[in-house]
Scaffold this motif. Structure first.
Motif, mmCIF file in Angstrom:
data_model
loop_
_atom_site.group_PDB
_atom_site.id
_atom_site.type_symbol
_atom_site.label_atom_id
_atom_site.label_comp_id
_atom_site.label_asym_id
_atom_site.label_seq_id
_atom_site.Cartn_x
_atom_site.Cartn_y
_atom_site.Cartn_z
ATOM 1 N N ARG A 53 5.030 87.741 48.895
ATOM 2 C CA ARG A 53 5.457 86.805 48.516
ATOM 3 C C ARG A 53 6.670 87.011 47.288
ATOM 4 N NH1 ARG A 53 -0.043 83.018 48.570
ATOM 5 N NH2 ARG A 53 -0.532 83.198 50.136
ATOM 6 N N GLU A 59 9.336 81.700 54.640
ATOM 7 C CA GLU A 59 7.868 82.495 55.958
ATOM 8 C C GLU A 59 8.399 83.487 56.563
ATOM 9 O OE1 GLU A 59 9.831 79.164 58.048
ATOM 10 O OE2 GLU A 59 9.361 80.148 56.210
ATOM 11 N N ARG A 67 2.693 85.577 58.170
ATOM 12 C CA ARG A 67 3.349 84.154 58.645
ATOM 13 C C ARG A 67 2.188 83.182 59.503
ATOM 14 N NH1 ARG A 67 7.390 88.335 60.326
ATOM 15 N NH2 ARG A 67 6.774 88.136 62.254
ATOM 16 N N PHE A 70 0.387 81.461 56.532
ATOM 17 C CA PHE A 70 1.517 80.386 56.097
ATOM 18 C C PHE A 70 1.231 79.249 57.730
ATOM 19 C CE2 PHE A 70 5.775 78.109 55.981
ATOM 20 C CZ PHE A 70 5.586 77.902 55.106
ATOM 21 N N ALA A 193 5.429 75.121 51.160
ATOM 22 C CA ALA A 193 6.116 76.691 51.250
ATOM 23 C C ALA A 193 6.275 76.458 49.552
ATOM 24 C CB ALA A 193 7.636 76.576 51.887
#
Length: 219
Positions: A53, A59, A67, A70, A193
């Motif tokens: 990160r 992302e 991903r 996420f 995010a």
């Protein structure tokens, strides 16, 4: 866990860090050693998720399994918000039914007829729109995405086969999803995010006056 020194310490950072893989320890995910090139050449260990990160702008820069995690987290947040919307709508309509019935009980005949029609209208709307079923649908989808996220997080070392299985599972969940309210989905993407410490893409929102209706119309 030792953490990197802050820029305010006496050990001035000489350059950016590099990564070298270590054997996994104390966690479900692989860890990495981060060598901050300081005067004392000290080493610090950080989880692989945190390192990924830190190196990502959004992302799309994350590893494939991150991903996927996420996207699952965005979907979890989205369906939780949609479920909350339907729950609040159901409570509001039930409050209207009870209020109209209570006022009709204490009113004259003419008002009772009007208020009785209001009670019938609200009750019929609740049944026809099947609000509770919509709420349960989003709750089930949220639970399935949470199961997917748990599988990703608990995998010792994600393999290509794991990624294929998770993507297939995600597609099976997506097939069951109702039409997406895109403004709500964008809000959830932006929130996740920011929570991950990424730099999200430009926030796409409807005009200010229409924002209270993002759960009602597919902007």
């Amino acid at each position: 866990m030792n953490m990197p020194p802050s820029p305010s310490t006496n050990e001035n950072l000489q350059g950016s860090f590099y990564l070298s893989p270590l054997v996994p320890y104390g966690s479900a995910h692989e860890h990495y050693r981060v060598n901050y090139e300081t005067k004392s050449s000290r080493h610090y260990t950080l989880p692989a998720q945190l390192v990924a990160r830190k190196a990502a702008n959004d992302e799309t820069d994350l590893p494939p399994y991150e991903r996927l995690a996420f996207a699952a987290e965005v979907s979890i947040r989205y369906h939780a918000r949609r479920k909350h919307h339907y729950e609040q709508l159901f409570k509001l309509m039930m409050f209207g039914v009870i209020l109209c019935a209570a006022v009709a009980f204490m009113s004259g005949l003419g008002q009772k007829i009007l208020l009785g029609m209001g009670v019938i209208g609200l009750a019929a709307g609740t049944l026809v729109w099947n609000i509770t079923a919509h709420s349960r649908e989003h709750d089930v989808l949220r639970s399935e995405y949470q199961t997917l996220l748990d599988q990703i997080r608990l995998a010792p070392q994600p393999s290509e086969q794991d990624l294929k299985n998770w993507r297939h599972l995600r597609q099976r969940i997506q097939i069951k999803e109702p039409p997406v309210y895109w403004a709500v989905a964008n809000e959830c993407y932006y929130d996740v995010a920011r929570a991950w410490g990424l730099e999200p893409r430009e926030r796409a929102l409807p005009p200010l006056l229409l924002r209270p209706f993002i759960n009602w119309f597919r902007f």
